[in-house]
Design an enzyme around this catalytic site. Structure first.
Site, PDB file in Angstrom:
ATOM      1  N   CYS A   6      58.576  47.912 -94.584  1.00  0.00           N
ATOM      2  CA  CYS A   6      60.031  48.475 -94.493  1.00  0.00           C
ATOM      3  C   CYS A   6      60.272  49.334 -95.447  1.00  0.00           C
ATOM      4  CB  CYS A   6      60.839  47.352 -94.052  1.00  0.00           C
ATOM      5  SG  CYS A   6      62.496  48.034 -93.663  1.00  0.00           S
ATOM      6  N   CYS A   8      60.601  51.842 -92.553  1.00  0.00           N
ATOM      7  CA  CYS A   8      61.992  52.236 -92.194  1.00  0.00           C
ATOM      8  C   CYS A   8      62.883  52.870 -93.050  1.00  0.00           C
ATOM      9  CB  CYS A   8      62.770  50.906 -91.936  1.00  0.00           C
ATOM     10  SG  CYS A   8      61.858  49.439 -91.465  1.00  0.00           S
ATOM     11  N   LYS A  64      61.551  56.286 -94.126  1.00  0.00           N
ATOM     12  CA  LYS A  64      61.480  57.267 -92.835  1.00  0.00           C
ATOM     13  C   LYS A  64      62.967  57.597 -92.578  1.00  0.00           C
ATOM     14  CE  LYS A  64      62.995  55.482 -89.424  1.00  0.00           C
ATOM     15  NZ  LYS A  64      62.382  54.410 -88.686  1.00  0.00           N
ATOM     16  N   TYR A 116      57.708  54.448 -81.341  1.00  0.00           N
ATOM     17  CA  TYR A 116      58.800  54.643 -82.249  1.00  0.00           C
ATOM     18  C   TYR A 116      58.322  55.603 -83.162  1.00  0.00           C
ATOM     19  CZ  TYR A 116      61.553  50.223 -81.037  1.00  0.00           C
ATOM     20  OH  TYR A 116      61.936  49.227 -80.432  1.00  0.00           O
ATOM     21  N   GLU A 146      59.790  59.459 -83.774  1.00  0.00           N
ATOM     22  CA  GLU A 146      60.424  59.771 -85.046  1.00  0.00           C
ATOM     23  C   GLU A 146      59.888  60.583 -85.729  1.00  0.00           C
ATOM     24  OE1 GLU A 146      60.829  55.604 -86.703  1.00  0.00           O
ATOM     25  OE2 GLU A 146      62.530  55.193 -85.485  1.00  0.00           O
ATOM     26  N   HIS A 173      90.207  58.218 -80.238  1.00  0.00           N
ATOM     27  CA  HIS A 173      90.060  59.219 -79.721  1.00  0.00           C
ATOM     28  C   HIS A 173      90.193  60.486 -80.616  1.00  0.00           C
ATOM     29  CE1 HIS A 173      89.859  62.769 -76.729  1.00  0.00           C
ATOM     30  NE2 HIS A 173      90.910  63.156 -77.309  1.00  0.00           N
ATOM     31  N   GLU A 181      83.916  56.274 -77.921  1.00  0.00           N
ATOM     32  CA  GLU A 181      85.099  56.323 -77.093  1.00  0.00           C
ATOM     33  C   GLU A 181      84.646  56.139 -75.525  1.00  0.00           C
ATOM     34  OE1 GLU A 181      88.346  58.826 -76.379  1.00  0.00           O
ATOM     35  OE2 GLU A 181      87.095  60.440 -77.442  1.00  0.00           O
TER      36      GLU A 181
HETATM   37  P1  NDP Z   1      54.949  51.464 -80.310  1.00  0.00           P
HETATM   38  O1  NDP Z   1      54.525  50.212 -79.863  1.00  0.00           O
HETATM   39  O2  NDP Z   1      56.281  51.665 -80.483  1.00  0.00           O
HETATM   40  O3  NDP Z   1      54.026  52.740 -79.560  1.00  0.00           O
HETATM   41  C1  NDP Z   1      52.761  52.503 -79.468  1.00  0.00           C
HETATM   42  C2  NDP Z   1      52.142  53.868 -78.928  1.00  0.00           C
HETATM   43  O4  NDP Z   1      50.813  53.962 -79.023  1.00  0.00           O
HETATM   44  C3  NDP Z   1      52.424  53.685 -77.368  1.00  0.00           C
HETATM   45  O5  NDP Z   1      52.709  55.111 -76.778  1.00  0.00           O
HETATM   46  C4  NDP Z   1      51.109  53.092 -76.827  1.00  0.00           C
HETATM   47  O6  NDP Z   1      50.843  53.548 -75.395  1.00  0.00           O
HETATM   48  C5  NDP Z   1      50.174  53.733 -77.745  1.00  0.00           C
HETATM   49  N1  NDP Z   1      48.996  53.157 -78.154  1.00  0.00           N
HETATM   50  C6  NDP Z   1      48.893  51.707 -78.222  1.00  0.00           C
HETATM   51  N2  NDP Z   1      47.452  51.497 -78.229  1.00  0.00           N
HETATM   52  C7  NDP Z   1      46.952  52.439 -78.262  1.00  0.00           C
HETATM   53  C8  NDP Z   1      45.491  52.723 -77.995  1.00  0.00           C
HETATM   54  N3  NDP Z   1      44.666  51.705 -78.354  1.00  0.00           N
HETATM   55  N4  NDP Z   1      45.000  54.179 -77.822  1.00  0.00           N
HETATM   56  C9  NDP Z   1      45.894  55.203 -77.803  1.00  0.00           C
HETATM   57  N5  NDP Z   1      47.333  54.973 -77.561  1.00  0.00           N
HETATM   58  C10 NDP Z   1      47.864  53.348 -77.887  1.00  0.00           C
HETATM   59  O7  NDP Z   1      54.169  51.653 -81.782  1.00  0.00           O
HETATM   60  P2  NDP Z   1      54.317  52.661 -83.261  1.00  0.00           P
HETATM   61  O8  NDP Z   1      53.069  52.570 -83.711  1.00  0.00           O
HETATM   62  O9  NDP Z   1      55.236  53.521 -82.721  1.00  0.00           O
HETATM   63  O10 NDP Z   1      55.195  51.241 -83.980  1.00  0.00           O
HETATM   64  C11 NDP Z   1      54.815  50.076 -84.117  1.00  0.00           C
HETATM   65  C12 NDP Z   1      56.176  49.181 -84.251  1.00  0.00           C
HETATM   66  O11 NDP Z   1      56.727  49.219 -85.343  1.00  0.00           O
HETATM   67  C13 NDP Z   1      56.905  49.431 -82.884  1.00  0.00           C
HETATM   68  O12 NDP Z   1      56.575  48.752 -81.867  1.00  0.00           O
HETATM   69  C14 NDP Z   1      58.313  48.852 -83.631  1.00  0.00           C
HETATM   70  O13 NDP Z   1      58.445  47.565 -83.225  1.00  0.00           O
HETATM   71  C15 NDP Z   1      57.925  48.996 -85.091  1.00  0.00           C
HETATM   72  N6  NDP Z   1      58.775  50.226 -85.430  1.00  0.00           N
HETATM   73  C16 NDP Z   1      60.216  50.138 -85.391  1.00  0.00           C
HETATM   74  C17 NDP Z   1      61.080  51.390 -85.833  1.00  0.00           C
HETATM   75  C18 NDP Z   1      62.573  51.114 -85.660  1.00  0.00           C
HETATM   76  O14 NDP Z   1      63.074  50.242 -85.596  1.00  0.00           O
HETATM   77  N7  NDP Z   1      63.138  52.087 -85.375  1.00  0.00           N
HETATM   78  C19 NDP Z   1      60.432  52.643 -86.108  1.00  0.00           C
HETATM   79  C20 NDP Z   1      58.983  52.332 -86.380  1.00  0.00           C
HETATM   80  C21 NDP Z   1      58.225  51.214 -86.045  1.00  0.00           C
HETATM   81  P3  NDP Z   1      51.238  52.857 -74.263  1.00  0.00           P
HETATM   82  O15 NDP Z   1      52.822  52.866 -74.014  1.00  0.00           O
HETATM   83  O16 NDP Z   1      50.630  53.467 -73.128  1.00  0.00           O
HETATM   84  O17 NDP Z   1      50.904  51.484 -74.511  1.00  0.00           O
END
Ligand code: NDP
Length: 447
Positions: A44, A49, A52, A179, A183, A436, A441
């Protein structure tokens, strides 16, 4: 407390969860050591976080500078200096790393800057050759980016490297629709990159309400981000200075940078967990009970390594609850329900509780109230971006979910989430006078 053991608690990993657990355990009288092989602060603070969010702020100026003319401002030539932003962000990361280190030290926690490996139920080996023993062990080693197995995958980067780029890529392909993908798509796009997102399915951000996801997709496309759905890597190869990416369902694409944002995997390899008899789940995550205890009585795990909810504030709560349970004689389990979350995309979106679809599946009949509006600032700026707020209620009008996309949605959501967690109803919102003019709101004016 420590008698026959060197430490009462040995924590592996000084990220959000490990740091909180170690600090609280120490304040409760435990003799604590924490091993960290990278930098105190963890994902983080060091490569997640925090940096970022600073890039998100930096990126937002691109739109503010565009919009400011309508508010009477004329400015000279605009020029973006990535190296300056990057170095300022990394300098602040250094500051936070020092602050986290000092907090631990000031609370009497010994920091060991080495990779620790379990060699027995109570024994830990360090590369320096030292072996130490501990009454309790906490695994808080977090997770790392998953990189798909495809030819040329080594040519891509992950979010870890994105903070250190020499230059902003002219064309970037981001793999994943979660995510990090959304982002960084916003960040790179605002900094002038041509951004393409490729995802294996036909949905992004699956845990969020469909209407918000559609709105983000629509706005992202208007901003110039391209999307390729049903796309899986066939391979990545060099093409001169560029990278040529082949994928299923689509023509190959040439870009300057490929970034993987395809989920994160728990860091459990090479920790000696087998030697200690710790049980892992299917994804390699450490299996724990609601008190974060593994199948081995004195070994616990918190944060992303347990793959419960991969969010910093959750890891911090788990670390706190662990320390109170084990060293404060106050058993506490973290409530993993109704956790608010946000995506810092452009614009950001946020949600708490059940999406409309999940609520219908769980409750049958639900009531949905919503406001689809153009924020006042966007109206004057001539920016055709609409915000969308949704409130999902059960039949008795008790709120089961709130979902928002629009400027400052995460800031507004933090307060709204209190109401949902407290079990308030639509009537409580209606009974609250609006402030307002604000965007927030709309929450008390929903129809
Ligand atoms: P996410 O779980 O958000 O998204 C993963 C993405 O990758 C999905 O689109 C998924 O597709 C795809 N995916 C997963 N496995 C594969 C694979 N083997 N091959 C191809 N595509 C794949 O993960 P992130 O990496 O974006 O972030 C990791 C975690 O970190 C998040 O889940 C979150 O908990 C945390 N995070 C939180 C943030 C915040 O609070 N603002 C910011 C950044 C990270 P599908 O949908 O088809 O499974």
């Amino acid at each position: 407390m420590a008698d026959s053991y060197d430490y009462d608690l040995f924590t592996i990993g000084a990220g959000s969860g490990g740091t909180r657990a170690s600090r609280i355990a120490a304040t409760l009288g435990a003799k604590v050591a924490v091993a960290e092989e990278h930098r105190v602060g963890g994902t983080c603070v060091i490569r997640g976080c925090v940096p970022k969010k600073m890039l998100v702020y930096g990126a937002h100026f691109a739109e503010d500078l565009e919009d400011c003319a309508k508010f009477g401002w004329s400015i000279g030539e605009k020029r973006f200096d990535w190296a300056r932003l990057r170095d300022n962000v990394l300098a602040d990361v250094d500051r936070l790393n020092r602050a986290y280190t000092e907090t631990l030290e000031n609370n009497g926690v010994t920091i060991i800057n080495e990779r620790a490996v379990l060699t027995g139920p109570h024994e830990i080996a360090l590369p320096s050759g030292r072996r130490v023993t501990a009454r309790h062990i906490l695994i808080a080693t977090g997770a790392r980016p998953h990189v798909p197995d495809c030819p040329g995958a080594e040519l891509g980067i992950t979010s870890n490297e994105a903070f250190h780029l020499d230059a902003i890529p002219r064309r970037v392909l981001i793999a994943g629709g979660g995510y990090i993908a959304n982002e960084f798509a916003g960040i790179f796009n605002e900094f002038g990159s041509k951004v393409t997102i490729m995802t294996r399915g036909d949905q992004m951000l699956r845990s969020y309400d469909e209407a918000l996801r559609d709105r983000l997709l629509h706005i992202s496309m208007l901003k110039g981000i391209d999307f390729r759905f049903h796309a899986e890597f066939k391979g990545i190869e060099r093409a001169g200075d560029a990278l040529r990416v082949s994928m299923t369902s689509h023509e190959p694409i040439e870009v300057d940078c490929v970034m993987f944002a395809t989920g994160r995997v728990p860091n459990t390899e090479g920790l000696g967990l087998e030697a200690a008899g710790v049980e892992l789940g299917e994804k390699g995550e450490i299996k724990v009970d609601r008190f974060s205890r593994t199948n081995v009585e004195h070994i616990y795990a918190v944060g992303d390594v347990t793959d419960r909810v991969q969010l910093t504030p959750v890891a911090i709560r788990e670390g706190q609850a662990f320390a109170e349970t084990v060293f404060g004689n106050a058993p506490s389990a973290v409530d993993h329900t109704c956790i608010p979350a946000a995506v810092f995309s452009h614009p950001p979106l946020a949600g708490v509780g059940l999406t409309e679809k999940a609520a219908r599946q769980k409750l049958g009949a639900v009531k949905v109230y919503q406001s689809d509006f153009r924020p006042m600032k966007n109206v004057l700026a001539g920016r055709n971006e609409r915000a969308l707020y949704k409130m999902v209620c059960d039949e008795a009008d008790k709120i089961v979910g709130i979902h928002m996309i629009g400027p400052d949605a995460p800031e507004i959501m933090q307060a709204a989430a209190v109401a949902v967690k407290a079990g308030l109803s639509k009537r409580d919102f209606d009974a609250t006078c609006a402030i307002h003019p604000t965007m927030a709101e709309e929450l008390v004016l929903l129809r």
